[in-house]
Design a protein around this motif. Structure first.
Motif: not given
Length: 101
Positions: A31-35
């Motif tokens: 999620t952090a990478i996608s965000f």
């Protein structure tokens, strides 16, 4: 620190506990990478960069996210029961959300 090849092979072969794979790798890190990718794409869009570059940055994490989802599915196959089923469902929904949002 694990070499990249070991990182991916451990997850693909089920060498990482399902809880860690789902919660840490998929939900937190994925999620952090996608965000971050989406935020950078928005900045590029604001800077009036070519749409192709913006879309490339936005969708860059999709192969990694797909890998994590499939790794969760493969690992969950070893654990019968509702909990593993719920994690595979959660991983599938998470993948859809990361692609759409």
């Amino acid at each position: 620190m694990l070499p990249i090849k070991s990182f991916f092979s451990l997850r693909w072969q089920g060498g990482v506990p399902l809880d860690r794979l789902f919660w840490r790798d998929l939900v937190l890190v994925g999620t952090a990478i996608s965000f971050t990718s989406s935020a950078v794409a928005l900045v590029l869009l604001g800077l009036k960069m070519p749409l192709a570059a913006v879309l490339a940055v936005h969708f860059a994490p999709v192969p990694y996210n797909l890998f994590l989802t499939l790794a969760v599915w493969r690992t969950a196959e070893r654990f019968p029961g509702a909990r593993a089923w719920m994690m595979t469902l959660g991983a599938s929904l998470w993948l859809l959300l990361t692609i759409v949002v």
